[in-house]
Design an enzyme around this catalytic site. Structure first.
Site, PDB file in Angstrom:
ATOM      1  N   PHE A   1       0.570  -1.280   0.049  1.00 42.44           N
ATOM      2  CA  PHE A   1      -0.101   0.199  -0.008  1.00 42.44           C
ATOM      3  C   PHE A   1       0.472   1.519   0.338  1.00 42.44           C
ATOM      4  CE2 PHE A   1      -4.325  -2.121   0.400  1.00 42.44           C
ATOM      5  CZ  PHE A   1      -3.444  -3.466   1.241  1.00 42.44           C
TER       6      PHE A   1
ATOM      7  N   VAL B   1      -5.168  -9.859   3.971  1.00 43.93           N
ATOM      8  CA  VAL B   1      -6.563  -9.838   3.829  1.00 43.93           C
ATOM      9  C   VAL B   1      -5.811 -11.583   2.224  1.00 43.93           C
ATOM     10  CG1 VAL B   1      -7.917  -8.516   4.688  1.00 43.93           C
ATOM     11  CG2 VAL B   1      -6.863  -8.431   2.144  1.00 43.93           C
TER      12      VAL B   1
ATOM     13  N   HIS C   1      -7.200  -7.232   9.450  1.00 44.24           N
ATOM     14  CA  HIS C   1      -8.510  -6.813   8.644  1.00 44.24           C
ATOM     15  C   HIS C   1      -9.154  -8.098   7.737  1.00 44.24           C
ATOM     16  CE1 HIS C   1      -5.522  -4.017   8.712  1.00 44.24           C
ATOM     17  NE2 HIS C   1      -5.753  -3.307  10.211  1.00 44.24           N
TER      18      HIS C   1
ATOM     19  N   CYS D   1     -31.003 -12.742  -1.368  1.00 39.92           N
ATOM     20  CA  CYS D   1     -31.937 -11.475  -0.331  1.00 39.92           C
ATOM     21  C   CYS D   1     -31.867 -10.389  -0.629  1.00 39.92           C
ATOM     22  CB  CYS D   1     -31.584 -11.638   1.374  1.00 39.92           C
ATOM     23  SG  CYS D   1     -29.728 -10.093   1.626  1.00 39.92           S
TER      24      CYS D   1
ATOM     25  N   SER E   1       4.648  -1.081   7.316  1.00 41.61           N
ATOM     26  CA  SER E   1       4.937   0.435   7.674  1.00 41.61           C
ATOM     27  C   SER E   1       4.665   0.737   8.946  1.00 41.61           C
ATOM     28  CB  SER E   1       4.356   1.407   6.702  1.00 41.61           C
ATOM     29  OG  SER E   1       2.913   1.037   6.571  1.00 41.61           O
TER      30      SER E   1
HETATM   31  N1  APR Z   1      10.422  -7.174   1.910  1.00 44.54           N
HETATM   32  C1  APR Z   1      10.689  -6.596   3.226  1.00 44.54           C
HETATM   33  N2  APR Z   1       9.923  -5.126   3.448  1.00 44.54           N
HETATM   34  C2  APR Z   1       8.788  -5.122   2.346  1.00 44.54           C
HETATM   35  C3  APR Z   1       8.910  -6.420   1.386  1.00 44.54           C
HETATM   36  C4  APR Z   1       9.766  -7.246   0.948  1.00 44.54           C
HETATM   37  N3  APR Z   1       9.779  -7.884   0.179  1.00 44.54           N
HETATM   38  N4  APR Z   1       7.758  -5.655   0.738  1.00 44.54           N
HETATM   39  C5  APR Z   1       7.271  -4.709   0.757  1.00 44.54           C
HETATM   40  N5  APR Z   1       7.905  -4.105   1.700  1.00 44.54           N
HETATM   41  C6  APR Z   1       7.408  -3.465   2.629  1.00 44.54           C
HETATM   42  C7  APR Z   1       7.983  -1.834   2.182  1.00 44.54           C
HETATM   43  O1  APR Z   1       9.022  -1.504   2.945  1.00 44.54           O
HETATM   44  C8  APR Z   1       6.632  -1.358   3.413  1.00 44.54           C
HETATM   45  O2  APR Z   1       6.977   0.077   4.097  1.00 44.54           O
HETATM   46  O3  APR Z   1       6.677  -3.668   2.924  1.00 44.54           O
HETATM   47  C9  APR Z   1       5.996  -2.396   3.750  1.00 44.54           C
HETATM   48  C10 APR Z   1       4.004  -2.933   3.512  1.00 44.54           C
HETATM   49  O4  APR Z   1       3.925  -1.553   4.295  1.00 44.54           O
HETATM   50  P1  APR Z   1       2.202  -0.846   4.088  1.00 44.54           P
HETATM   51  O5  APR Z   1       2.465  -0.861   2.342  1.00 44.54           O
HETATM   52  O6  APR Z   1       1.884   0.090   4.317  1.00 44.54           O
HETATM   53  O7  APR Z   1       1.894  -2.244   4.332  1.00 44.54           O
HETATM   54  P2  APR Z   1       0.508  -2.441   5.641  1.00 44.54           P
HETATM   55  O8  APR Z   1       2.347  -1.808   6.509  1.00 44.54           O
HETATM   56  O9  APR Z   1       0.125  -4.205   5.434  1.00 44.54           O
HETATM   57  O10 APR Z   1      -0.706  -1.449   5.910  1.00 44.54           O
HETATM   58  C11 APR Z   1      -1.431  -1.576   7.181  1.00 44.54           C
HETATM   59  O11 APR Z   1      -3.063  -0.572   5.753  1.00 44.54           O
HETATM   60  O12 APR Z   1      -4.638   0.054   4.096  1.00 44.54           O
HETATM   61  C12 APR Z   1      -4.530  -0.443   5.320  1.00 44.54           C
HETATM   62  O13 APR Z   1      -5.866  -2.075   5.160  1.00 44.54           O
HETATM   63  C13 APR Z   1      -4.376  -2.510   5.675  1.00 44.54           C
HETATM   64  O14 APR Z   1      -3.791  -3.824   5.957  1.00 44.54           O
HETATM   65  C14 APR Z   1      -3.944  -2.918   5.569  1.00 44.54           C
HETATM   66  C15 APR Z   1      -3.121  -1.843   6.469  1.00 44.54           C
END
Ligand code: APR
Length: 235
Positions: free
Chosen positions: A30, A99, A115, A144, A183
């Protein structure tokens, strides 16, 4: 201390995953600088109760795309390593924000889905649950007559009580709490690493980009992808 050593020294390990856990399966996350879904779309306009009520066609089209993704892609080696560690008694549970259902598909059993899941949809009126294949077939109405929506937590909705309580208990019990690919920018999910730390756990954060909790972590790995980190710790 290396992740492998921390894992073998711990008598109760909880893994906390975010969208970064599934990017190596092919699903976008995201907030990654390159390719994060919320860099192109405003979640409050598309992943919210507001979108469900006011822009239902855009809402169903967006979630049909995401359902296609979780049905088309599959768990990668990292998911299977976590399932194997559970079988070996090295991991006690997984708390996931994801999810996609990939932890279940890979064989993990003790999972709290904070989530919800895109593998199911439910009726807004009678709450009947269907497989999310319905969205792929563009069947958006319940028998329904009510509207079918994904069984996930939209912005503006509360987290499922049971998953939240399990996550709370697991974070408090953890001797080692490993964050993989988040993140840590969304509450209340991002409370759990802090709860674990406050209850004496060692905190590991594996994430390509910096997070707001890195300063509290006992180990931060941010120059290596999760798949590679888990493979190395599994050797
Ligand atoms: N290895 C290590 N880190 C990774 C990789 C990888 N292969 N790919 C992506 N990342 C890191 C990115 O740098 C990013 O900081 O994973 C992190 C994902 O962060 P987000 O995109 O914010 O996802 P998340 O933390 O799961 O978001 C939380 O936000 O929109 C809502 O419901 C949604 O569950 C989600 C929630």
């Amino acid at each position: 201390m290396a992740l492998k050593d921390l894992l073998h020294d711990s008598d109760y390990t909880v893994v906390f995953t975010g969208a970064g856990m599934s990017t190596e399966s092919g699903l976008p996350d995201f907030r990654s600088t390159n390719g994060g879904l919320w860099n192109q779309l405003d979640p409050s306009e598309i992943a919210s109760t507001k979108a469900l009520n006011d822009h239902v066609d855009e809402f169903t089209a967006f979630y049909r795309e995401r359902v296609l993704g979780v049905k088309e892609y599959e768990p990668h080696q990292g998911h299977f390593i976590l399932a194997d560690w559970e079988k070996q008694g090295l991991v006690q549970s997984i708390i996931t924000q994801n999810v996609d259902g990939f932890h279940q598909e890979a064989g993990s059993k003790q999972i709290a889905e904070l989530h919800g899941t895109l593998q199911k949809v439910r009726c807004q009126s009678c709450r009947k649950v269907y497989d999310s294949e319905a969205y792929i077939k563009q069947e958006y109405d319940c028998a329904c007559g009510g509207l079918l929506r994904p069984s996930i937590v939209l912005f503006g909705e509360t987290l499922p009580t049971e998953a939240f309580q399990i996550a709370q208990e697991e974070a408090e019990k953890a001797a080692l709490f490993i964050v993989l690919g988040s993140s840590l920018s969304v509450t209340p999910a991002n409370m759990f690493p802090q709860i674990a730390k406050q209850h004496g756990a060692k905190l590991v954060i594996v994430n390509l980009e910096a997070t707001s909790l890195d300063a509290y972590a006992d180990l931060v790995i941010n120059e290596q992808k999760i798949g590679s980190v888990l493979k190395e710790a599994n050797s």
